[in-house]
Design a protein around this motif. Sequence first.
Motif, PDB file in Angstrom:
ATOM      1  N   GLN A 109      41.631  35.225  46.970  1.00 22.27           N
ATOM      2  CA  GLN A 109      40.276  34.687  46.865  1.00 22.27           C
ATOM      3  C   GLN A 109      40.060  33.600  47.902  1.00 22.27           C
ATOM      4  OE1 GLN A 109      38.536  31.854  43.722  1.00 22.27           O
ATOM      5  NE2 GLN A 109      37.868  33.863  43.007  1.00 22.27           N
ATOM      6  N   GLY A 110      38.832  33.494  48.371  1.00 23.21           N
ATOM      7  CA  GLY A 110      38.549  32.425  49.311  1.00 23.21           C
ATOM      8  C   GLY A 110      37.072  32.284  49.580  1.00 23.21           C
ATOM      9  N   GLY A 111      36.733  31.232  50.308  1.00 23.05           N
ATOM     10  CA  GLY A 111      35.369  31.092  50.794  1.00 23.05           C
ATOM     11  C   GLY A 111      35.114  32.211  51.793  1.00 23.05           C
ATOM     12  N   LEU A 162      33.317  40.020  42.599  1.00 19.75           N
ATOM     13  CA  LEU A 162      32.163  39.383  43.220  1.00 19.75           C
ATOM     14  C   LEU A 162      31.199  39.024  42.092  1.00 19.75           C
ATOM     15  CD1 LEU A 162      30.833  38.824  46.102  1.00 19.75           C
ATOM     16  CD2 LEU A 162      29.503  40.878  45.648  1.00 19.75           C
ATOM     17  N   ARG A 163      31.253  37.783  41.676  1.00 21.11           N
ATOM     18  CA  ARG A 163      30.353  37.390  40.589  1.00 21.11           C
ATOM     19  C   ARG A 163      28.912  37.536  41.043  1.00 21.11           C
ATOM     20  NH1 ARG A 163      32.522  31.968  37.631  1.00 21.11           N
ATOM     21  NH2 ARG A 163      34.463  32.781  36.783  1.00 21.11           N
ATOM     22  N   HIS A 164      28.077  38.089  40.181  1.00 19.09           N
ATOM     23  CA  HIS A 164      26.661  38.196  40.568  1.00 19.09           C
ATOM     24  C   HIS A 164      25.987  36.827  40.437  1.00 19.09           C
ATOM     25  CE1 HIS A 164      26.702  38.934  36.232  1.00 19.09           C
ATOM     26  NE2 HIS A 164      25.442  38.575  36.194  1.00 19.09           N
ATOM     27  N   GLU A 165      26.617  35.895  39.716  1.00 22.70           N
ATOM     28  CA  GLU A 165      26.183  34.498  39.515  1.00 22.70           C
ATOM     29  C   GLU A 165      25.012  34.369  38.547  1.00 22.70           C
ATOM     30  OE1 GLU A 165      28.489  32.778  40.494  1.00 22.70           O
ATOM     31  OE2 GLU A 165      29.218  33.395  42.444  1.00 22.70           O
ATOM     32  N   THR A 166      23.993  35.189  38.692  1.00 21.13           N
ATOM     33  CA  THR A 166      22.903  35.263  37.704  1.00 21.13           C
ATOM     34  C   THR A 166      22.116  36.525  38.026  1.00 21.13           C
ATOM     35  OG1 THR A 166      20.814  34.319  36.917  1.00 21.13           O
ATOM     36  CG2 THR A 166      21.487  33.691  39.129  1.00 21.13           C
ATOM     37  N   PHE A 235      29.758  26.313  34.098  1.00 20.99           N
ATOM     38  CA  PHE A 235      29.454  25.557  35.316  1.00 20.99           C
ATOM     39  C   PHE A 235      30.041  24.158  35.122  1.00 20.99           C
ATOM     40  CE2 PHE A 235      26.685  22.025  36.607  1.00 20.99           C
ATOM     41  CZ  PHE A 235      26.870  22.080  37.975  1.00 20.99           C
ATOM     42  N   ILE A 236      30.720  23.650  36.143  1.00 20.36           N
ATOM     43  CA  ILE A 236      31.250  22.283  36.073  1.00 20.36           C
ATOM     44  C   ILE A 236      30.785  21.567  37.340  1.00 20.36           C
ATOM     45  CG2 ILE A 236      33.337  20.855  35.924  1.00 20.36           C
ATOM     46  CD1 ILE A 236      34.779  23.230  34.644  1.00 20.36           C
ATOM     47  N   SER A 237      30.182  20.394  37.170  1.00 22.83           N
ATOM     48  CA  SER A 237      29.606  19.744  38.345  1.00 22.83           C
ATOM     49  C   SER A 237      30.701  19.240  39.287  1.00 22.83           C
ATOM     50  CB  SER A 237      28.694  18.591  37.916  1.00 22.83           C
ATOM     51  OG  SER A 237      29.452  17.649  37.207  1.00 22.83           O
TER      52      SER A 237
HETATM   53  N1  SAM Z   1      33.562  33.342  48.139  1.00 22.45           N
HETATM   54  C1  SAM Z   1      33.808  34.277  47.103  1.00 22.45           C
HETATM   55  C2  SAM Z   1      32.533  34.610  46.360  1.00 22.45           C
HETATM   56  O1  SAM Z   1      31.493  34.076  46.711  1.00 22.45           O
HETATM   57  O2  SAM Z   1      32.558  35.464  45.491  1.00 22.45           O
HETATM   58  C3  SAM Z   1      34.881  33.858  46.126  1.00 22.45           C
HETATM   59  C4  SAM Z   1      35.099  32.386  45.906  1.00 22.45           C
HETATM   60  S1  SAM Z   1      33.837  31.577  44.931  1.00 22.45           S
HETATM   61  C5  SAM Z   1      34.247  29.898  45.171  1.00 22.45           C
HETATM   62  C6  SAM Z   1      34.392  31.944  43.273  1.00 22.45           C
HETATM   63  C7  SAM Z   1      33.491  31.595  42.138  1.00 22.45           C
HETATM   64  O3  SAM Z   1      33.618  30.231  41.791  1.00 22.45           O
HETATM   65  C8  SAM Z   1      32.019  31.765  42.324  1.00 22.45           C
HETATM   66  O4  SAM Z   1      31.660  33.097  42.152  1.00 22.45           O
HETATM   67  C9  SAM Z   1      31.407  30.823  41.281  1.00 22.45           C
HETATM   68  O5  SAM Z   1      30.945  31.539  40.149  1.00 22.45           O
HETATM   69  C10 SAM Z   1      32.583  29.908  40.904  1.00 22.45           C
HETATM   70  N2  SAM Z   1      32.191  28.501  41.080  1.00 22.45           N
HETATM   71  C11 SAM Z   1      31.837  27.873  42.207  1.00 22.45           C
HETATM   72  N3  SAM Z   1      31.481  26.594  41.966  1.00 22.45           N
HETATM   73  C12 SAM Z   1      31.594  26.405  40.635  1.00 22.45           C
HETATM   74  C13 SAM Z   1      31.338  25.288  39.761  1.00 22.45           C
HETATM   75  N4  SAM Z   1      30.872  24.140  40.226  1.00 22.45           N
HETATM   76  N5  SAM Z   1      31.587  25.450  38.446  1.00 22.45           N
HETATM   77  C14 SAM Z   1      32.063  26.613  37.963  1.00 22.45           C
HETATM   78  N6  SAM Z   1      32.302  27.700  38.735  1.00 22.45           N
HETATM   79  C15 SAM Z   1      32.065  27.605  40.057  1.00 22.45           C
END
Ligand code: SAM
Length: 348
Positions: A109-111, A162-166, A235-237
Amino acid sequence: MYKTGELIERLSNEHSLSLEEYAFLIKERTPEAATELASLADKKRREVYGTDVYIRGLIEISNYCVNDCLYCGIRRSNKACDRYRLTPEEILLCCKEGYKLGFRTFVMQGGEDPYYTDDLLCELISEVKSQYPDCAVTLSLGERSRESYEMLFKAGADRYLLRHETYDKEHYEKLHPSSMSWDNRMKCLRELRQIGYQVGCGFMVESPFQSEKELAEDLKFIEEFKPDMCGIGPFISHKDTPFKDEPSGGCDLTCYLLSIIRLIYPNILLPSTTALGTIDPMGREKGLKAGANVVMPNLSPVGVRKKYELYDNKICTGEEASECIECLRGRINRAGYKMVTDRGDIKR
Ligand code: SAM
Ligand code: FES
């Protein structure tokens, strides 16, 4: 009006509710409903997976990212983030250590970091698969082109997270800069599925601007898309992001949603996430008891762990992989489950 008990029973039998019903179930959450859902979800997970808990070795290969998601600690604009990337040799060493510890899935996993070209990744994936043919390779490297996903799949990658996030497009636009697109994220998920990957989606719980309406849409999406895996965590700030003053999500609602997702799709692979363990010291155990069946301990070199800080106070950043796995084994046992050495594919 609906009755919570009736909705839970129907969800358990029919694996489906309407958008309004999902929203009602979330809005009217009570401790009794949570207990009922968790007990039904745990029963379903035992029918499909027994007490087995699958482990995935998470290798955080880079914290460079071209994106600027408003919630994320490794976003491009965070100048306080100390950047690193692992070389293919370092990643292979993580796999070597992980294999010895019993991992049969490696998650890279990575950015979104352009350093990891298709050629570099294909060579790395082929090498991992030839050294460890009994292991699965999971990628979580964000949005790439269809051609790239195809090349990585041909090189041997088995799964993609790949999280859809919402699932709510308007909500997505409040969490991301205008350079990012909900349509493209959804397109990526569909393409990954078409190519043949086992696909994981997922979302954050109690992210800013989220209400039961958006969560209901996420649940309906999971019901319809039927991902092989779904990663959810609160979600964690993070102190160096625009959302630094937003309240973090909670363990209880996350567990409640884990139970609902288990009932929607009893065979799904459902991780009890590090974020859940961060927000509550017993979070991962609570997640397992609510229906989760996967944990993803960190295999990254200890020297870089603190730097992959997506949110504040992330746990397990000082421990060696071997310490985490023993700690987790104990936690899993005490919760009434068993950590297994297995690729941990979805049971169809
Ligand atoms: N870059 C890849 C992507 O976009 O899928 C994988 C890495 S990304 C950092 C992994 C996941 O971390 C994201 O899909 C997001 O849901 C979660 N994430 C990022 N910031 C977060 C936060 N502040 N609190 C909780 N989860 C977080
Ligand atoms: Fe890492 Fe407990 S799982 S220290």
